[in-house]
Each structure stands twice: as structure tokens, then as C-alpha cells.
Motif scaffolding. Structure first.
Motif, PDB file in Angstrom:
ATOM      1  N   THR A   9       0.835  -1.201   0.000  1.00 23.37           N
ATOM      2  CA  THR A   9       0.000   0.000   0.000  1.00 23.37           C
ATOM      3  C   THR A   9       0.868   1.249   0.000  1.00 23.37           C
ATOM      4  OG1 THR A   9      -1.727  -1.207   1.173  1.00 23.37           O
ATOM      5  CG2 THR A   9      -1.878   1.188   1.196  1.00 23.37           C
ATOM      6  N   GLU A  10       1.909   1.275   0.841  1.00 15.88           N
ATOM      7  CA  GLU A  10       2.826   2.428   0.885  1.00 15.88           C
ATOM      8  C   GLU A  10       3.518   2.623  -0.462  1.00 15.88           C
ATOM      9  OE1 GLU A  10       3.354   4.810   3.202  1.00 15.88           O
ATOM     10  OE2 GLU A  10       1.647   3.898   4.221  1.00 15.88           O
ATOM     11  N   HIS A  11       3.911   1.541  -1.086  1.00 13.49           N
ATOM     12  CA  HIS A  11       4.556   1.583  -2.400  1.00 13.49           C
ATOM     13  C   HIS A  11       3.623   2.237  -3.428  1.00 13.49           C
ATOM     14  CE1 HIS A  11       7.620   0.055  -5.213  1.00 13.49           C
ATOM     15  NE2 HIS A  11       6.643  -0.341  -6.001  1.00 13.49           N
ATOM     16  N   LEU A  12       2.353   1.831  -3.416  1.00 13.97           N
ATOM     17  CA  LEU A  12       1.373   2.387  -4.352  1.00 13.97           C
ATOM     18  C   LEU A  12       1.076   3.849  -4.047  1.00 13.97           C
ATOM     19  CD1 LEU A  12      -1.086  -0.641  -4.513  1.00 13.97           C
ATOM     20  CD2 LEU A  12       0.564   0.056  -6.264  1.00 13.97           C
ATOM     21  N   LEU A  13       0.985   4.194  -2.752  1.00 10.87           N
ATOM     22  CA  LEU A  13       0.716   5.579  -2.361  1.00 10.87           C
ATOM     23  C   LEU A  13       1.819   6.525  -2.826  1.00 10.87           C
ATOM     24  CD1 LEU A  13      -0.810   5.300   1.215  1.00 10.87           C
ATOM     25  CD2 LEU A  13      -1.845   6.385  -0.784  1.00 10.87           C
ATOM     26  N   LYS A  14       3.043   6.033  -2.878  1.00 11.00           N
ATOM     27  CA  LYS A  14       4.165   6.859  -3.333  1.00 11.00           C
ATOM     28  C   LYS A  14       4.189   6.984  -4.858  1.00 11.00           C
ATOM     29  CE  LYS A  14       7.071   5.706   0.610  1.00 11.00           C
ATOM     30  NZ  LYS A  14       8.187   4.884   1.093  1.00 11.00           N
ATOM     31  N   GLY A  15       3.247   6.315  -5.527  1.00 13.83           N
ATOM     32  CA  GLY A  15       3.192   6.378  -6.985  1.00 13.83           C
ATOM     33  C   GLY A  15       4.275   5.571  -7.668  1.00 13.83           C
ATOM     34  N   ARG A  16       4.870   4.656  -6.935  1.00  7.73           N
ATOM     35  CA  ARG A  16       5.967   3.872  -7.495  1.00  7.73           C
ATOM     36  C   ARG A  16       5.421   2.820  -8.456  1.00  7.73           C
ATOM     37  NH1 ARG A  16      10.444   2.899  -3.341  1.00  7.73           N
ATOM     38  NH2 ARG A  16      11.316   1.905  -5.163  1.00  7.73           N
ATOM     39  N   THR A  17       6.154   2.577  -9.517  1.00  8.47           N
ATOM     40  CA  THR A  17       5.743   1.583 -10.509  1.00  8.47           C
ATOM     41  C   THR A  17       6.783   0.485 -10.675  1.00  8.47           C
ATOM     42  OG1 THR A  17       6.664   2.923 -12.290  1.00  8.47           O
ATOM     43  CG2 THR A  17       4.311   3.217 -11.809  1.00  8.47           C
TER      44      THR A  17
END
Length: 164
Positions: free
Chosen positions: A145-153
């Protein structure tokens, strides 16, 4: 009927799970047990001799009656958490997915479904959660979730230790 790759021993459980990240218009489709506050990505246990992509298509069809396309693998998690009174070691794969037919499910709000976990029916709530609200709720696994929140792909491999 195929057996899930779910090994239950007296004092531990091993689980092989796969989940789909379905994003539409800045919102993620999440599930949670009707009597719980924690959210998760839709998915389930891989059955013996079933590919993870086949599992995802089956789980989305069983749980929300939706046909999906499975895209790229975006994360692998090694997750350690309590499973009742036992400790669970889970390997989870996370794929981006897309709806094949947007008319199959509600595209906003909350809707209901269920899953069968070990012969027991679990009532589930499904909701489209705006990305900007993810920080206000608990979504497992939190590392993804944190990874997605940071906009990381970029691809993510994480270890989540929720055991004391």
C-alpha cells in the motif's frame, strides 16, 4: 475440485496466495470481511497445479462475478502473521489486473460478496477506495500500500513480519 496450497499444521500454517490490483479512475478495488476493519486486495489461495494467473481469474469470478485480464506481476511478499492461534508464513504474488467488462460489477460505492475459506462462508464487502484515502484505513499488506501511495511503478519484493 482442486485443493488450495494451504498447509495447516498444529502450530503453523503455510499459505500461497495471489491478489489483483484493480485501479480505475484513481480508486482501488478492495475487499474486507464484513465484520472487520482491515482491507485487502482481492485474491485467494492458489490451487495445486493452477497458475497464479488462473487463480486470479477464478477468484475474481467466484467472489465478484467479474472477468478480468491479468497484466504484469508488480510485487512479491513474504508475509508472517497470526492465523488464529497459529503463525502463518505466506508467499503472495500481486498482479495488476483490468476488468474485461465494466458492466459486470458496480463501479463505485460498496457491494457485497462472499468467499469460502476452509469450508466456511466469509461475507465480504467490496469497495472502490480513492487512493488519497488509503492512508486513513488499514490495507494489507501495508508495505505494498505504501509503495502504491508513493506512486511507485517499479517491482517490489517485501518482507512483512507481523508476528511478535
Amino acid at each position: 475440485m482442486q485443493k488450495d496450497i494451504l498447509i495447516k499444521q498444529e502450530d503453523w500454517v503455510f499459505s500461497y496466495r495471489v491478489a489483483g490490483i484493480l485501479e480505475r479512475g484513481g480508486r482501488l478495488l478492495l475487499q474486507k470481511p464484513a465484520d472487520d476493519d482491515g482491507y485487502a486486495f482481492i485474491g485467494g489461495h492458489v490451487a495445486a497445479f493452477e497458475t497464479s494467473r488462473e487463480t486470479l481469474r477464478r477468484e475474481f469470478l467466484e467472489e465478484i462475478h467479474a472477468h478480468i485480464g491479468v497484466e504484469e506481476l508488480i510485487a512479491v511478499g513474504e508475509i508472517f502473521f497470526p492465523w488464529g492461534r497459529r503463525s502463518c508464513h505466506q508467499i503472495s504474488l500481486y498482479y495488476r489486473v483490468r476488468l474485461e467488462d465494466e458492466g459486470e460489477i458496480p463501479l463505485e460505492g460498496v457491494f457485497h460478496g462472499f468467499d469460502d475459506l476452509g469450508g466456511e462462508r466469509v461475507n465480504l464487502d467490496f469497495c472502490w477506495m480513492p487512493m488519497e484515502q488509503l492512508h486513513a484505513v488499514t490495507v494489507y499488506p501495508q508495505e505494498l500500500t505504501e509503495h502504491l501511495l508513493k506512486g511507485r511503478t517499479d517491482f517490489l519484493h517485501f518482507v512483512s513480519k507481523q508476528l511478535a
